[in-house]
Design a protein around this motif. Structure first.
Motif, short mmCIF file in Angstrom:
data_model
loop_
_atom_site.label_atom_id
_atom_site.label_comp_id
_atom_site.label_asym_id
_atom_site.label_seq_id
_atom_site.Cartn_x
_atom_site.Cartn_y
_atom_site.Cartn_z
N HIS A 163 0.85 -1.19 0.00
CA HIS A 163 0.00 0.00 0.00
C HIS A 163 0.89 1.24 0.00
O HIS A 163 1.09 1.86 1.04
N GLU A 164 1.46 1.58 -1.13
CA GLU A 164 2.29 2.77 -1.27
C GLU A 164 3.48 2.76 -0.30
O GLU A 164 4.59 2.47 -0.69
N VAL A 165 3.29 3.10 0.99
CA VAL A 165 4.42 3.25 1.90
C VAL A 165 4.59 2.08 2.86
O VAL A 165 5.50 2.09 3.69
N ILE A 166 3.71 1.08 2.80
CA ILE A 166 3.82 -0.09 3.67
C ILE A 166 3.55 -1.36 2.88
O ILE A 166 2.92 -1.33 1.82
N LEU A 226 7.95 0.79 4.07
CA LEU A 226 8.82 0.76 2.90
C LEU A 226 9.68 2.01 2.80
O LEU A 226 10.73 1.99 2.18
N ARG A 227 9.23 3.10 3.39
CA ARG A 227 10.01 4.33 3.45
C ARG A 227 9.38 5.24 4.50
O ARG A 227 8.21 5.09 4.85
N PRO A 228 10.15 6.19 5.03
CA PRO A 228 9.56 7.15 5.97
C PRO A 228 8.70 8.16 5.24
O PRO A 228 8.93 8.48 4.07
N LEU A 229 7.69 8.68 5.92
CA LEU A 229 6.90 9.78 5.37
C LEU A 229 7.72 11.06 5.40
O LEU A 229 8.58 11.24 6.25
N ASN A 230 7.43 11.96 4.44
CA ASN A 230 8.21 13.18 4.36
C ASN A 230 7.31 14.38 4.07
O ASN A 230 6.09 14.27 4.07
N ALA A 231 7.93 15.54 3.81
CA ALA A 231 7.17 16.78 3.62
C ALA A 231 6.28 16.72 2.38
O ALA A 231 5.20 17.33 2.36
N GLU A 247 7.01 5.55 -4.92
CA GLU A 247 6.01 4.56 -5.36
C GLU A 247 5.32 4.94 -6.65
O GLU A 247 4.74 4.09 -7.33
N PHE A 248 5.36 6.24 -7.03
CA PHE A 248 4.73 6.67 -8.28
C PHE A 248 5.76 7.05 -9.35
O PHE A 248 5.39 7.49 -10.44
N ALA A 249 7.04 6.88 -9.04
CA ALA A 249 8.10 7.36 -9.94
C ALA A 249 8.09 6.65 -11.29
O ALA A 249 8.47 7.24 -12.31
N SER A 250 7.64 5.39 -11.34
CA SER A 250 7.66 4.67 -12.61
C SER A 250 6.72 5.30 -13.62
O SER A 250 6.94 5.22 -14.84
N VAL A 290 -1.35 -0.12 -5.27
CA VAL A 290 -0.77 1.17 -5.67
C VAL A 290 -1.37 1.62 -6.99
O VAL A 290 -1.67 2.81 -7.19
N TRP A 291 -1.55 0.69 -7.90
CA TRP A 291 -2.12 0.99 -9.23
C TRP A 291 -3.45 1.71 -9.13
O TRP A 291 -3.70 2.68 -9.82
#
Length: 291
Positions: A133-136, A155-160, A220-223, A264-265
């Motif tokens: 789910h995007e970040v988890i 999967l990554r920390p949340l940011n600004a 997660e949306f970079a592709s 994510v899709w």
């Protein structure tokens, strides 16, 4: 942007979450023995408040970092018919209202998540596949009451950028709800919120392309942005926190080519869109200019 809460009043973290159970023994065995959460406190009391309030047990398990998960067991009460059979249901969101109530526990690594899946399956429990789910990334299992239990890893920390994008999404959603209410209707499609969000990010006004996709500058949306940069029919413009993909005609993207998991899709256009979604199924999306 949404107004920020007063800084002098701050919540310090979750103390406990609570829900009812009609299966005392099974609930204790699941949380204490199968999940390994220590039983740390029990309240036993006569019913209080309304005359219909039964006597009860309120028992707490240590859920980590100073928090607990608690259950109410009302003596002599019967489980509602709507809950019958839920414990035997597969760990899939079959009832989106009931299954939205769940608790998620954090683990440190992919290997630990897989170890938990093996442990729970060894206990005879049905466990979901790993879901991103995007970040988890998470697995799910049902407790004896049918409640979802989620075990997840970050999967990554949340940011600004996450915070900015979140504020834009909720502003667009509230604006859409207000407009719909004024027209005597309800918002039922996420497309309406995505379209409103694109207007909040739109710096070009009347010079805008026929189709625009706003993509938060998050991994997660970079592709999606990378795929657009490799196409002759798209241009990519960097904004402050988002990238904007522009096209003059219909554009199509495919999930497998982007390397995205379904969860994510289906949130691919969370950054906002200008145009009309013609097709959006599990594997393919087509956005055309608005009619």
């Amino acid at each position: 942007m949404l107004d920020q809460p007063a800084t002098r009043l701050r919540l310090r973290g979750v103390d406990h979450s609570a829900r009812p159970t009609w299966k005392l023994r099974e609930t204790v065995e699941f949380y204490r023995d199968k999940l390994g959460l220590p039983l740390v406190h029990v309240i036993s009391a006569r019913g209080w408040g309304p005359a219909t309030h039964p006597d009860f047990l309120h028992f707490f398990f240590d859920s980590g970092n100073g928090s607990t998960i608690a259950f109410f067991y009302y003596l002599g009460s019967d489980q509602p018919e709507a809950l019958e059979g839920r414990a035997a249901m597969p760990p899939l969101p079959d009832d989106h209202v009931f299954d939205a109530t769940h608790t998620a526990w954090l683990v440190d690594s992919e290997e630990e998540l897989k170890d938990w899946k093996r442990r729970l399956e060894a206990e005879g429990l049905a466990v979901s596949v790993e879901t991103t789910h995007e970040v988890i990334e998470s697995i799910y299992v049902r407790d004896p009451n049918g409640y979802f239990v989620e075990i997840t890893r970050k999967l990554r920390p949340l940011n600004a950028i996450d915070a900015t994008d979140a504020a834009l999404t909720l502003r667009a959603a509230l604006d859409a709800e207000d407009a719909a209410s004024a027209e005597g209707r309800r918002v039922v499609a996420i497309d309406e919120i995505w379209t409103r969000k694109s207007r909040l990010l739109d710096a070009d006004g009347d010079r805008a392309a026929a189709v625009s996709i706003f993509v938060p500058r998050l991994e997660e949306f970079a592709s999606l942005t990378r795929a657009a940069r490799g196409r002759d029919d798209c241009t990519v413009t960097a904004l402050d926190t988002h990238d904007r993909i522009d096209a003059e005609g219909p554009v199509e993207f495919q999930r497998r080519a982007l390397g995205l998991k379904p969860a994510v899709w289906y949130g691919l256009f969370t950054g906002g869109i200008r145009g009309r979604i013609e097709i959006f199924d599990r594997d393919r999306v087509v956005i055309a200019p608005a009619a």
